[in-house]
Each structure stands twice: as C-alpha cells, then as structure tokens.
Write a protein that holds these residues in place. Structure first.
Motif, PDB file in Angstrom:
ATOM      1  N   PHE A  99      -7.301  -5.922 -15.920  1.00 48.81           N
ATOM      2  CA  PHE A  99      -7.602  -4.508 -15.718  1.00 48.81           C
ATOM      3  C   PHE A  99      -7.498  -4.153 -14.244  1.00 48.81           C
ATOM      4  O   PHE A  99      -6.901  -3.136 -13.873  1.00 48.81           O
ATOM      5  N   SER A 100      -8.081  -4.982 -13.388  1.00 53.86           N
ATOM      6  CA  SER A 100      -8.080  -4.704 -11.955  1.00 53.86           C
ATOM      7  C   SER A 100      -6.651  -4.658 -11.431  1.00 53.86           C
ATOM      8  O   SER A 100      -6.279  -3.757 -10.665  1.00 53.86           O
ATOM      9  N   LEU A 101      -5.874  -5.647 -11.838  1.00 54.67           N
ATOM     10  CA  LEU A 101      -4.488  -5.731 -11.367  1.00 54.67           C
ATOM     11  C   LEU A 101      -3.733  -4.440 -11.701  1.00 54.67           C
ATOM     12  O   LEU A 101      -3.167  -3.774 -10.827  1.00 54.67           O
ATOM     13  N   ILE A 102      -3.789  -4.082 -12.984  1.00 58.64           N
ATOM     14  CA  ILE A 102      -3.063  -2.887 -13.425  1.00 58.64           C
ATOM     15  C   ILE A 102      -3.640  -1.636 -12.787  1.00 58.64           C
ATOM     16  O   ILE A 102      -2.917  -0.769 -12.278  1.00 58.64           O
ATOM     17  N   GLY A 103      -4.974  -1.559 -12.774  1.00 58.30           N
ATOM     18  CA  GLY A 103      -5.656  -0.383 -12.245  1.00 58.30           C
ATOM     19  C   GLY A 103      -5.306  -0.132 -10.789  1.00 58.30           C
ATOM     20  O   GLY A 103      -4.926   0.989 -10.410  1.00 58.30           O
ATOM     21  N   PHE A 104      -5.412  -1.186  -9.969  1.00 59.56           N
ATOM     22  CA  PHE A 104      -5.162  -0.981  -8.543  1.00 59.56           C
ATOM     23  C   PHE A 104      -3.681  -0.713  -8.265  1.00 59.56           C
ATOM     24  O   PHE A 104      -3.338   0.045  -7.359  1.00 59.56           O
ATOM     25  N   LEU A 105      -2.801  -1.333  -9.061  1.00 55.64           N
ATOM     26  CA  LEU A 105      -1.370  -1.026  -8.904  1.00 55.64           C
ATOM     27  C   LEU A 105      -1.112   0.445  -9.223  1.00 55.64           C
ATOM     28  O   LEU A 105      -0.343   1.130  -8.534  1.00 55.64           O
ATOM     29  N   MET A 136       0.312   5.750  -7.595  1.00 57.68           N
ATOM     30  CA  MET A 136       0.029   7.188  -7.650  1.00 57.68           C
ATOM     31  C   MET A 136      -0.058   7.759  -6.240  1.00 57.68           C
ATOM     32  O   MET A 136      -0.063   8.971  -6.055  1.00 57.68           O
ATOM     33  N   GLY A 137      -0.187   6.852  -5.251  1.00 57.41           N
ATOM     34  CA  GLY A 137      -0.207   7.299  -3.866  1.00 57.41           C
ATOM     35  C   GLY A 137      -1.589   7.560  -3.297  1.00 57.41           C
ATOM     36  O   GLY A 137      -1.749   8.354  -2.376  1.00 57.41           O
ATOM     37  N   TYR A 138      -2.603   6.940  -3.866  1.00 56.39           N
ATOM     38  CA  TYR A 138      -3.958   7.176  -3.366  1.00 56.39           C
ATOM     39  C   TYR A 138      -4.566   5.914  -2.776  1.00 56.39           C
ATOM     40  O   TYR A 138      -5.772   5.753  -2.756  1.00 56.39           O
ATOM     41  N   TRP A 139      -3.734   4.980  -2.344  1.00 55.04           N
ATOM     42  CA  TRP A 139      -4.271   3.699  -1.903  1.00 55.04           C
ATOM     43  C   TRP A 139      -5.238   3.849  -0.727  1.00 55.04           C
ATOM     44  O   TRP A 139      -6.363   3.369  -0.787  1.00 55.04           O
ATOM     45  N   SER A 140      -4.796   4.541   0.324  1.00 54.71           N
ATOM     46  CA  SER A 140      -5.657   4.577   1.513  1.00 54.71           C
ATOM     47  C   SER A 140      -6.922   5.379   1.234  1.00 54.71           C
ATOM     48  O   SER A 140      -8.000   5.037   1.715  1.00 54.71           O
ATOM     49  N   GLU A 141      -6.817   6.435   0.402  1.00 59.86           N
ATOM     50  CA  GLU A 141      -8.023   7.194   0.054  1.00 59.86           C
ATOM     51  C   GLU A 141      -9.016   6.306  -0.702  1.00 59.86           C
ATOM     52  O   GLU A 141     -10.221   6.339  -0.463  1.00 59.86           O
ATOM     53  N   THR A 142      -8.459   5.498  -1.614  1.00 58.95           N
ATOM     54  CA  THR A 142      -9.338   4.610  -2.391  1.00 58.95           C
ATOM     55  C   THR A 142     -10.015   3.590  -1.480  1.00 58.95           C
ATOM     56  O   THR A 142     -11.210   3.324  -1.617  1.00 58.95           O
ATOM     57  N   MET A 143      -9.250   3.050  -0.536  1.00 60.37           N
ATOM     58  CA  MET A 143      -9.849   2.080   0.383  1.00 60.37           C
ATOM     59  C   MET A 143     -10.888   2.739   1.285  1.00 60.37           C
ATOM     60  O   MET A 143     -11.911   2.138   1.609  1.00 60.37           O
TER      61      MET A 143
END
Ligand SMILES: Nc1ncnc2c1ncn2[C@@H]1O[C@H](COP(=O)(O)OP(=O)(O)O)[C@@H](O)[C@H]1O
Ligand SMILES: [Mg+2]
Lengths: 279, 416
Positions: free
Chosen positions: A74-80, A85-92
């Motif tokens: 789940f984590s693998l797919i979810g974080f990918l 979706m382009g929200y990586w830095s916001e999520t971090m």
C-alpha cells in the motif's frame, strides 16, 4: 445590559493577556520560534533532500518490517501515486510538520503523563484541562498561535502540538497506572530506585498503551496540520485550502487523497508497533 | 540472637492510624474501630521471633493480615507502631538508602502472581535484582544461570514469561529471588495460584532446595496442609491480625491454643502430619554379639512376643528372629542368633507420614521398624498404634468412612 457585557467580556480579557504576552514575553516566543523553526528546517531537509524514490523505498521497507507485506505494498503504491500526481514536496512538508509537532508533543506529553500518573492531585487538575483542550474546536488554536508567532509553519507546528497533546498525556498516565501492583512491588522488593522502577518496569510495561497514545497524537496532528494551512503552514493544507477557496475541485480532491494515504501509512505503522510490543 | 525479632507490631490502614491503637487496647473489635475511625486493623500487636535457617510459616484466612505482615518485613508496608529487628537493627527506623541495601542483599521476595516483567525473557527476569544492584553483565548472567539451574529452568532462559505455565513462571519468580543470594526469602502465597498437583510438586522442590541452601524462609499461606508440610514453625493469624498461636506443627495439632485454632486444625488429616519417628517406641531388641538363645527366649517371654529384632553393637538392624527358630537353635546347642535371622518384615524412615504406612501396616505380621539412613534401629511402630493415631482427633460423630473401613479390614486380617 452593556455593563454586564463589560464585566463578562472574557474575550477582551483573553485579548489583553495575549497583548501583554506579545509585549512583555516577546523574547520567550522568539526563542521558541527559533528552536521550532530550526528543528522543522532540519526535518524538512531530511525528508526533502533525498530523491523521492529513496524515501519511498525506505517508507515501504519500514512498513514491511513492522506492519507486513500488505501495508508495505500500500505504501509503495500510495507514495508513488502522490509522486506522480505532483504533490511530493507538499506531502513531505506536511510530514515534516507532523513529525516536528509530534516530537515536541512527546517531549512535553510524556513527562506530563508520567507526572500525572504519580500524583492523583496532578491528575485531578490536568484532566479537566485535557478535556477542555479536546473539545475546543481545532480552529481556535490558530488564533493565539498566529498572534504569538505570526504566520507560517512555526505557528502551525505550535498549534498542532497543543491540539494533539492530550492523547499522549492521557495514555501515558493510564498506561503507567495500569502497571500491576505486584510488578511495582517486585521492583521495590528487589531494591529499585524510583528512577529504575520507571525506566526498567513502568515505562516498558506501559509501552503498548503509550504507543496507542502516540498513534492517536499522530493522527490528530495530521488533521491539525491540514487545518493550519489556513495560517500559511504550507504543505497539503495549502493544496486543500486552495481547492476550497479557488473552487479547484480537482486540486482539493487530489490533496485529500494525499492526506488519506499519509494518514493510513502513519496509522498502520504506529499501530503495528503497538501490537508487536503487546505480544 | 534470633534473625528476625518482631516486637509489638501494629499495622493499621487509614488516615491518622495511631488513634486506633488506644481503641484496640480498650478491646474494641476490628469492626467497631472501622466504624468509628475508618481505619482497618491489619496487624494487631504481633510479637515473635524467627530463627536463622528455619522455615517460618504464617498462616491465616484471607484478610487476616498475612500479606501486610510479610510486607512489613521488607518495608513495602510501613508499620504503624512497633519494632522489627533484623540482625538486631530496627528496620522500621531505616531510611530509603538503608532499606534499598536491605532489599538488594539481605532479603528477596516471591509473589503470589509471580510479579514478573512481561517484556523481559526468563534470564533477564532472573537477573533483575542483580541488575538493580549494579552488578556487571557477565557476572550477573552467571549468577542468574546458577539460579535457573537450581529451580530446573534450564532450556527456558530465553522464553518470555507469557509462554510459560504458572508453575514455570513461579520457578522464574523463585530463581529471581535466589539469584541475589539473600539470607531471607519472603514468600507470599507463592504457590496459592498454582493447581494442586503442580503446587505439591513445588512444595517438595522447595523442601529439597531448603535442604541444600538453608535459607531463612518466611512463607505465607492460607492452607494449613501446606503450612504443616513446609513449616518448621507455624504462626496462626486470626481475624483482625492477631497472632493466635506459634509452634511446631505437632504442637499446633495436638495443643491448639484456642477455639479458633482448634477449628482450623480439625479439618486437617493428622495422618499426613504425624510421622513414624514421632510415634515410634522401643521394641524387643537383641544384640547379635552378646545375646544368645537363652537371652532371646527370656526377652520374648517377658515382653510376651513371639519375635525380636536383631541388631549389632552399633545398633545396625540385622533382621528379625522368630521364637520357633530360637527354640530350634537352642536344641542344636548353637549360640549365634545371626544364623536364624529372617527378613519378613517392613522398615520405614522416621520422617515418613503414617498415612503412607497404613497400607503396609495392614499387611505385616510384625511391627514396622523405624531405621535411619545408616540402617540404625530407632524403634518400632505397630499397627495398633497407627490406627490409634488415625482415630485421635477424629470426633466419634464424624469419623470418616475410610477410617472405619480400615478398622474393619484390620479385624478381618486378625481373624485369619
Ligand atoms: N493498602 C491497604 N489499604 C487499606 N486496607 C488494606 C490495605 N492492604 C490491606 N488492607 C486491609 O488489611 C487487612 C489485611 O489484608 P492482607 O494483609 O492483604 O490480608 P491477607 O494477605 O491475609 O489476605 C484486610 O482487611 C485488608 O482489607
Ligand atoms: Mg494476601
């Protein structure tokens, strides 16, 4: 009627307290802001500096280690998904806010919880305060945070840490109070000092309960971090806020999905930790 | 000097407990005092001594103050008044540092529900006390292993407590208490949570251990059978925390100090307590070195017996001689009695309970001979004496059926 209103003008009283604090205890809040900001920057760098794939790999591995294959997948797919979706830095950013708020929350909450478990009168005073804190609407925390710390991530962390504090205090207190009498007696009978008893018996025995509190604190912190997007804390809160204020339904929805993924990841991992400890 | 001296000890729970003491002295009951002051009397004026290397059992019903008493000895509970001298030092006056020393090196404790740390494996639990005292890891490992071997837990060092049965968990508790080599072992209902079979086994093992280690054991129980089995001396606590009687098991059984103790004792199976050694008496004995057929016939005649036991000059048992054989020997004009010994009789050791002799007693023609481990003749126990002992202390009205069955069987046997 107006006179009575004046007497019961609690709001004005609160306002003058805040005013007084900003004028007289200025240096204190500056100092707190400095510490929090420094810590937050460090954490932020930690999550944002490595490539997203490294972080995703680490998170999935952690999930696999403590919570099993399902959660790892789940984590693998979810974080990918978040990444693409382009929200990586916001999520971090959001994760850093949560992480910082929770660390500071534990630094305050654990000792307070231990203290409460030691003294019935301390608990009697603390309990209504915690109840009050938990029933107060989340938004209310933003006001003093903004007044004392201006806008930005720092007041976000402060508001979050205060909002998410009660569970860890409650459950630390509960966990230690639930340590069986005979275990306490055994410690004393073999000559434990109070410190030895706390570190070698009470905290380890209470750990599953304390971890349940930590889990709740993390979940509360996550919800608050999103709300503190309103005071410019940044991260996913900002995304969702933009979605609402500018009626960008797609953005709001995607932000929401990112939050849910992060929430499930944090919840499963900390919960699994509670369960392995319980064994 | 006794190891532990308890003097005028009171423990009263509640706020401002000292005010209850005058009321106790006026003779008010526990209930009255509870009503008046809200205080609970747990120990009421206890005075006695515990000797070095004895197993001292405190027994009483639930709520009689046993746990409170044993917790006074290591000061988990602070007495309200009185003194507890250990090696002459009053522990009631000790500060927390001195108390910690006492608890680390002088005494250790075994708990009813084991009190193990659930997050530690067996060996880490066993070395807990040593760890608290700051002993180095390798050294305390070694000591813990010794203790684990003593209680028969080898192979379980790395199990977690919740993987073990109750009996095994209590072995861990016992090993933990033995590891720090304390002189005094406090055991609060240590076997009460175990099921009967395991319990009996643990009692036996404790007795074996005590044979080897000679600790001073203070053992709490609510079970009189257990008290009688384990205790060298027993203190009986009545309700309201008053000591009713202190004595060796036989004393308690045969001379109950008051009605309360007597009622307790009535439910005990005496035959399990009374030993062959305690009821043995002398019998017809001949010395193989100096006695000949003449002396033998004379002895049998005066004691009106058809047999006698033959021993050597060290009183080692050689066997039994029958009157027919003696007459035969005399006819042949021979003198050596040892040529005609027979072995158609039973022997027993002095610490065998007479309940274990009942079966034998019913099937032997001759009294059972009590010998020690060196085969020395100590005395004899006859069937009649055993039966009499069984019947003593049993009211006519409620003679258990087993006893009457035994009597009937005996009659049949005698008529044969
Ligand atoms: N901490 C306590 N506070 C108040 N009363 C107590 C406390 N501990 C024991 N008691 C009371 O003291 C009496 C003796 O208790 P205890 O020593 O536990 O008896 P036992 O071990 O023989 O069952 C009981 O009436 C019990 O209710
Ligand atoms: Mg008890």
């Amino acid at each position: 009627m107006n006179r009575i209103r004046e007497i019961f003008d609690i709001g004005a009283g609160f306002e003058s307290i805040i005013e007084w604090l900003t004028e007289e205890a200025d240096w204190l809040f500056d100092f707190i802001a400095l510490v929090v900001e420094g810590f937050l920057d460090g954490v932020n760098w930690l999550f944002n500096f490595p490539s997203a794939f490294v972080i995703i790999g680490l998170f999935s591995f952690l999930a696999w280690k403590v919570a099993g294959k399902g959660v790892a997948l789940f984590s693998l797919i979810g974080f990918l998904l978040i990444l693409y979706m382009g929200y990586w830095s916001e999520t971090m950013d959001t994760l850093s806010l949560v992480f910082s708020a929770v660390i500071f929350g534990l630094l305050i909450g654990l000792p307070v919880g231990i203290w409460a478990s030691r003294s019935d009168s301390a608990w009697k005073i603390l309990r209504p305060i915690l109840d009050f804190m938990q029933t107060l609407p989340a938004f209310v925390y933003l006001i003093p945070a903004v007044l004392l710390f201006k806008l930005g991530p720092v007041p976000g962390v402060i508001a979050t840490l205060i909002f998410s504090l009660p569970p860890v205090v409650r459950l630390t207190n509960l966990g230690i109070r639930q340590v069986p009498v005979e275990i306490r007696e055994a410690c004393r009978a073999f000559g434990a000092t109070p410190k030895q008893m706390l570190l070698k018996a009470e905290l380890p025995v209470a750990l599953p309960t304390i971890m349940a509190g930590v889990n709740q604190t993390i979940m509360l912190a996550l919800s608050m971090v999103v709300i503190s997007g309103m005071i410019g804390a940044g991260g996913l809160g900002n995304v969702v806020l933009k979605g609402i204020t500018q009626l960008k339904i797609d953005m709001g929805f995607e932000g929401g999905i990112c939050i849910v993924i992060l929430a499930i990841f944090l919840d499963r991992v900390t919960q699994a930790f509670t369960a392995t400890q319980k064994r | 000097m006794a190891l532990v001296e308890v003097k005028d000890l009171y423990k009263i729970f509640g706020t401002n407990p000292k005010r209850a003491i005058p009321l106790i002295k006026e003779g008010k009951s526990k209930q009255e005092i509870k009503k008046k002051t809200g205080c609970t009397i747990a120990i009421n004026d206890a005075t006695f001594e515990i000797h070095r290397k004895e197993t001292f059992v405190v027994m009483g019903l639930s709520g009689s103050g046993k746990s409170t008493f044993i917790r006074c000895l290591n000061r988990l509970v602070k007495p309200t008044a009185g003194q507890i001298l250990i090696d002459g030092k009053d522990i009631v006056k000790m500060g927390s540092d001195e108390l910690r020393e006492l608890r680390r090196y002088k005494m250790s404790m075994v708990f009813q529900h084991f009190g193990l740390l659930p997050h530690r494996n067996v060996i880490n639990n066993v070395e807990f006390g040593l760890e608290l005292g700051g002993m180095k890891k390798t050294e305390r490992r070694e000591k813990a292993m010794e203790a684990i071997t003593l209680v028969g837990l080898e192979g379980f060092e790395f199990s977690m407590p919740n993987e073990l049965s109750g009996g095994m968990q209590q072995r861990v508790g016992l090993a933990r208490a033995l590891a720090n080599d304390a002189e005094i072992l406090l055991m609060d209902e240590a076997f009460s949570a175990l099921d009967p079979l395991i319990r009996a086994q643990m009692q036996d093992e404790l007795l074996d251990l005590q044979d080897k280690m000679h600790k001073t054991i203070i053992f709490i129980t609510h079970d009189l059978d257990e008290a009688l089995k384990i205790g060298d001396r027993i203190a009986i606590l009545g309700p309201g925390g008053r000591v009713r009687q202190i004595g060796v098991p036989e004393e308690i059984l045969s001379n109950p100090a008051d009605k309360y103790v007597k009622e307790f004792v009535q439910n005990v199976d005496r035959t399990k307590i009374i030993t062959a050694g305690s009821i043995k008496h002398s019998g017809p004995v001949l010395n193989s070195i100096k006695d000949g057929p003449k002396a033998a016939l004379h002895l049998m005649e005066t004691q009106s017996k058809s047999y006698a036991y033959l021993v050597d000059s060290q009183r080692s048992l050689k066997g039994i001689i029958h009157i027919e054989d003696v007459i035969e020997l005399k006819k042949k004009k021979e003198n050596d009695l040892s040529t005609i010994v027979r072995h158609d009789f039973f022997t027993t050791t002095p610490d065998t309970a007479i309940s274990d002799l009942l079966g034998t007693a019913l099937h032997t023609k001759y009294p059972i001979v009590v010998i020690n481990e060196d085969n020395k003749f100590l005395g004899i126990v006859s069937r009649e004496m055993i039966i009499a002992e069984v019947n003593e202390g049993v009211d006519e009205s409620d003679t258990p059926t087993v006893f009457s069955e035994i009597l009937e069987e005996t009659e049949v046997f005698q008529n044969e």
